[in-house]
Enzyme design. Structure first.
Site, PDB file in Angstrom:
ATOM      1  N   HIS A  95       1.089  -1.187   0.131  1.00 58.28           N
ATOM      2  CA  HIS A  95      -0.110  -0.107   0.021  1.00 58.28           C
ATOM      3  C   HIS A  95       0.788   1.147  -0.034  1.00 58.28           C
ATOM      4  O   HIS A  95       2.113   1.292   0.341  1.00 58.28           O
ATOM      5  CB  HIS A  95      -0.764   0.055   1.282  1.00 58.28           C
ATOM      6  CG  HIS A  95      -2.126  -1.108   1.133  1.00 58.28           C
ATOM      7  ND1 HIS A  95      -2.858  -1.075   2.119  1.00 58.28           N
ATOM      8  CD2 HIS A  95      -2.352  -1.896   0.080  1.00 58.28           C
ATOM      9  CE1 HIS A  95      -3.956  -1.971   1.672  1.00 58.28           C
ATOM     10  NE2 HIS A  95      -3.347  -2.583   0.590  1.00 58.28           N
ATOM     11  N   GLU A  97       0.895   3.733   1.997  1.00 61.55           N
ATOM     12  CA  GLU A  97       1.406   4.445   3.124  1.00 61.55           C
ATOM     13  C   GLU A  97       2.754   3.688   3.667  1.00 61.55           C
ATOM     14  O   GLU A  97       3.790   4.301   3.866  1.00 61.55           O
ATOM     15  CB  GLU A  97       0.335   4.123   4.400  1.00 61.55           C
ATOM     16  CG  GLU A  97      -1.071   4.599   4.373  1.00 61.55           C
ATOM     17  CD  GLU A  97      -1.906   3.842   3.290  1.00 61.55           C
ATOM     18  OE1 GLU A  97      -3.329   4.284   3.527  1.00 61.55           O
ATOM     19  OE2 GLU A  97      -1.863   3.182   2.414  1.00 61.55           O
ATOM     20  N   CYS A 121      -5.940   1.267   5.795  1.00 58.19           N
ATOM     21  CA  CYS A 121      -6.414   0.220   6.300  1.00 58.19           C
ATOM     22  C   CYS A 121      -5.791  -0.404   7.735  1.00 58.19           C
ATOM     23  O   CYS A 121      -4.857   0.365   8.188  1.00 58.19           O
ATOM     24  CB  CYS A 121      -6.291  -1.073   5.299  1.00 58.19           C
ATOM     25  SG  CYS A 121      -4.599  -1.728   5.167  1.00 58.19           S
ATOM     26  N   CYS A 124      -1.791  -1.028   7.356  1.00 55.72           N
ATOM     27  CA  CYS A 124      -1.097   0.337   7.193  1.00 55.72           C
ATOM     28  C   CYS A 124      -1.114   1.126   8.395  1.00 55.72           C
ATOM     29  O   CYS A 124      -0.163   1.785   8.882  1.00 55.72           O
ATOM     30  CB  CYS A 124      -1.496   1.068   5.989  1.00 55.72           C
ATOM     31  SG  CYS A 124      -1.325   0.470   4.429  1.00 55.72           S
TER      32      CYS A 124
END
Length: 189
Positions: A95, A97, A121, A124
């Site tokens: 992801h 992040e 999420c 993350c």
């Protein structure tokens, strides 16, 4: 006329100019940077970017969602609803992040703010908390109803990570490579 001659021809009698007033503020700048990074994503469903910024308004890391280094994005799956989890992107994609934190320059991300297009999420959120980031600025919380996002907020609250939704002042920020007249700046003219 070369650039030196142009500078010499500037009259000292010219009216002093005032600063431009239609510039973007820091929040717009950092969220736009996250959105620009998202343009690098090859994910057909979600293009998410993230931008990590320190207290001095300096960008210390940028990332977008994509395959890990060394994993050919033509060889790994991009699908979502597949018969086997091994054929789905969810087991492979990093992801935005995570990438922004891992791609940081030499600076530490402790006490930084992360700007991201989509609310983080739970996975993350754990990385954000463990890295020492203290603030999350997000644009969309379209997955707020999902357990992954409920868990994120629960962890952020417990860890004291501040989070808030960015409300853009403009619907878009346009980047035009023609705004600067490069030809007139050429030393050959």
């Amino acid at each position: 006329m070369d650039l030196r001659e142009k500078i010499e021809n500037i009259s000292l009698k010219d009216e002093p100019q005032k600063k431009r007033t239609n510039y973007i503020d820091w929040t717009d700048y950092f969220m736009a940077t996250a959105f620009l990074a998202a343009k690098r994503s090859k994910d057909p469903n979600y293009q998410v970017g993230a931008c990590v910024v320190n207290k001095e308004n300096k960008i210390v890391g940028v990332g977008y969602n994509g395959m890990p280094k060394g994993c050919d994005d033509d060889e790994f799956p991009w699908g979502k609803n597949t018969p086997s989890p091994l054929d789905s992107k969810f087991l492979y994609v990093c992801h935005a992040e995570m990438n922004a934190i891992l791609n940081r320059n030499s600076a530490d991300v402790k006490n930084c703010t992360i700007y991201v297009g989509l609310f983080p999420c739970n996975e993350c959120a754990k990385i954000i908390i463990q890295s020492g980031i203290t603030e999350v600025v997000y644009l969309s919380d379209k997955n707020a109803h999902k357990p992954t996002n409920v868990a994120s907020k629960k962890m952020f609250d417990a860890a004291g990570v501040k989070y808030w939704q960015y409300k853009p002042k403009n619907n878009k920020i346009v980047i035009s490579f023609t705004d600067i007249d490069w030809d007139s700046m050429s030393p050959s003219k």
